[in-house]
Design an enzyme around this catalytic site. Structure first.
Site, PDB file in Angstrom:
ATOM      1  N   GLU A 150      36.728  31.298 -36.448  1.00 22.34           N
ATOM      2  CA  GLU A 150      36.722  31.558 -37.834  1.00 22.34           C
ATOM      3  C   GLU A 150      35.730  31.289 -38.580  1.00 22.34           C
ATOM      4  O   GLU A 150      35.505  30.439 -39.790  1.00 22.34           O
ATOM      5  CB  GLU A 150      38.059  30.659 -38.264  1.00 22.34           C
ATOM      6  CG  GLU A 150      39.317  31.060 -37.783  1.00 22.34           C
ATOM      7  CD  GLU A 150      40.541  30.402 -38.262  1.00 22.34           C
ATOM      8  OE1 GLU A 150      40.566  29.768 -39.221  1.00 22.34           O
ATOM      9  OE2 GLU A 150      41.806  30.738 -37.554  1.00 22.34           O
ATOM     10  N   GLU A 176      44.428  33.534 -31.799  1.00 24.55           N
ATOM     11  CA  GLU A 176      45.311  32.453 -32.546  1.00 24.55           C
ATOM     12  C   GLU A 176      46.479  33.584 -33.082  1.00 24.55           C
ATOM     13  O   GLU A 176      46.163  34.201 -33.757  1.00 24.55           O
ATOM     14  CB  GLU A 176      44.625  31.713 -33.420  1.00 24.55           C
ATOM     15  CG  GLU A 176      43.661  30.741 -32.705  1.00 24.55           C
ATOM     16  CD  GLU A 176      42.917  29.801 -33.865  1.00 24.55           C
ATOM     17  OE1 GLU A 176      43.713  29.554 -34.806  1.00 24.55           O
ATOM     18  OE2 GLU A 176      42.127  29.239 -33.696  1.00 24.55           O
TER      19      GLU A 176
HETATM   20  O1  AHR Z   1      45.727  26.534 -35.179  1.00 28.51           O
HETATM   21  C1  AHR Z   1      45.080  25.820 -36.021  1.00 28.51           C
HETATM   22  C2  AHR Z   1      43.973  26.307 -36.828  1.00 28.51           C
HETATM   23  O2  AHR Z   1      44.438  27.654 -37.551  1.00 28.51           O
HETATM   24  C3  AHR Z   1      42.905  26.464 -35.975  1.00 28.51           C
HETATM   25  O3  AHR Z   1      42.203  25.380 -35.784  1.00 28.51           O
HETATM   26  C4  AHR Z   1      42.150  27.543 -36.858  1.00 28.51           C
HETATM   27  O4  AHR Z   1      41.304  28.274 -35.963  1.00 28.51           O
HETATM   28  C5  AHR Z   1      43.240  28.022 -37.607  1.00 28.51           C
HETATM   29  O5  AHR Z   1      42.716  28.418 -39.028  1.00 28.51           O
END
Ligand code: AHR
Length: 494
Positions: free
Chosen positions: A177, A299
């Protein structure tokens, strides 16, 4: 009218098993209080473990054939300095986990422990490097520490720390991110940084590095375009992050509270992954028509308000039938985009967000999402079969979603979801290109409940579980399937 056509002769790409990957961050009780009991003498005496890693969790994840595990973050990755987590555990520095609850991170779970965990799980490690606050040298040396077999101070350090052979870690994330917690960069700035960091993530002998660039936040198509234009020649994969948040960020709603309207909002927001994947792939196709660069959805999952009374920074939520349905929706979307999606990692494996396992001390339970992973494991590395779906509409979206594959034993597996809260769906399933003789055996497994918030607790761990499915029949050259409301089914046609 519900009709599904599976083109049994038109399979040409494999559904990578890594689509069923997982993600484990140093966040809340995922690592500490989840996988790892090694830093707590009482817990490690009470809970059976192998070198500090819980045996029950390893056994459960092996059952669903966990293919890959991403670590150490997440946002944590861009503040993690890997050298803090090697050597004698006694001497490792303690630090504050600034992202997640401000708790003390004692670094007892580091590179050796993570790679031991992956070894015990029989899965491939996916390490996410620090670009936000780390140096090029630091990431370069981490790759060298894990993968170099020759003579160098870093390889020697690994040997001194008890590991003679390199692990040969293939998957490396170059930051996480970077548009947000990983440095708040512009796509142009990150693209240049990616090229620089990736240059020094070296291949050592046959340990080839699969470099995964930080990709877009949900519908940030400009990020994808800039990255593909400026850096696609240097990457193997581009990530995508998208979470299903039923409400607003400030009031997401609780996992175990759900009205009919909220159910359908959640399903629609989960199904939006299809549009995202589709549009990002279209941009990738412009720059990479031969599909050399994969899309890595590293994710995804449902993000609810934390369970009342728990640390807001720990992101602990229950997991219900609603999660089972959104998991099924995601898997069908990923399977159907197997020509570009190579990996996906649910956030997160244990005790965080849409987990497959929850723990409380020595107790452990398997969530409805776990059982959907179990239903879909038949698709790992099988050949994707194109599917055409015609569906009734429920709550403003198609009631049905589907995907299919053929395995190396000639069996066809069709996975189906019915998001309709009240109505069962009668489906005609046509296997185009196959003859349905009476010798065909059609069986199935189902995850369902009559209650949309049904979930497992430590006292009642089997409220939602996978069961045999009997709603499939063969007649007149096609298959009839009766899908109960709120259900996920995988059929096997052998
Ligand atoms: O999964 C939780 C958080 O969500 C992670 O650390 C981040 O990459 C995302 O914003």
């Amino acid at each position: 009218m519900n009709r599904i056509i599976v083109k049994t002769q038109d399979g040409d790409v494999k559904i990578s098993r890594h689509m069923y990957g997982h993600f484990s961050e140093h966040l809340g009780r995922c690592i500490y209080g989840g996988f790892w009991v090694g830093n707590d003498p009482e817990a490690s005496a009470a809970i059976p473990n192998t070198r500090g890693i819980r045996n029950d969790i390893v056994a459960a994840l092996r059952r669903i054939k966990i293919p890959s595990l991403r670590w150490p973050g997440g946002c944590f990755a861009d503040e993690y300095h890997w050298k803090d987590g090697i050597g004698s555990r006694h001497d490792r520095p303690k630090m504050v986990n600034t992202n997640w609850g401000g708790v003390v991170e004692d670094n007892s779970f580091g590179t050796h422990e993570f790679l031991d965990l992956c070894g015990q799980l029989g899965c491939e490690p996916y390490i996410c490097g620090n670009v936000g606050s780390g140096t090029v040298q630091e990431l370069s040396q981490w790759v060298e520490y894990c993968n170099f077999d020759g003579v160098s101070p870093i390889a020697e350090l690994r040997r001194t720390n008890g590991r003679a052979e390199p692990w040969k870690v293939r998957f490396w994330g170059i930051g996480n991110e970077s548009w947000g917690c990983g440095g708040n960069m512009t796509p142009e700035f990150y693209a240049d940084n990616f090229r620089r960091y990736a240059t020094y993530a070296r291949n050592y002998g046959d340990a080839r590095v699969y470099k995964i660039a930080c990709g877009p936040n949900s519908d940030d198509y400009n990020w994808t375009r800039v990255l593909m234009e400026k850096a696609s020649g240097h990457m193997n994969g581009l990530s995508l992050h998208y979470y299903t948040v039923p409400g607003e960020w400030a009031k997401k709603g609780f996992a175990t509270e759900c009205s009919e309207a909220e159910w359908y909002i959640t399903m629609k927001k989960a199904a939006y992954m299809d549009e995202l994947v589709h549009k990002h792939i279209a941009i990738m196709d412009e720059f990479d028509p031969k599909r050399r660069v994969s899309l890595v959805v590293d994710e995804w999952g449902n993000w609810f308000d934390v369970e009342p009374g728990t640390n807001p920074g720990f992101l602990y939520q229950q997991n219900t039938l609603r999660d089972a349905l959104t998991a099924g929706l995601h898997f069908n979307i990923f399977n159907n985009h197997a020509e570009r999606v190579y990996m996906a990692n649910i956030a997160q494996t244990i005790n965080v967000l849409q987990s497959v396992i929850l723990t409380e001390g020595a107790k452990m339970l398997l969530t409805p999402t776990y059982h959907v992973f179990d239903l879909y494991k038949v698709h790992h590395d099988a050949v994707k079969l194109p599917v055409y779906t015609e569906s009734e509409v429920s709550g403003g979206l198609p009631a049905l979603s589907a995907s299919a594959s053929a395995d190396d034993k000639g069996r066809i597996h069709v996975s189906l979801t019915n998001v309709d809260v009240k109505n069962e769906q009668e489906v005609t399933l046509e296997l185009r290109g196959a003859t349905l003789s009476s010798s065909i055996k059609a069986t199935g497994r189902i995850v369902t409940s009559e209650n949309m918030t049904a979930h497992n607790t430590f006292d009642k761990p089997d409220v939602v579980a996978a069961k045999d499915f009997s709603g499939v029949s063969i007649s007149g050259g096609s298959l009839g399937v009766m899908l109960p409301p709120m259900s996920v089914v995988t059929l096997e046609l052998a």
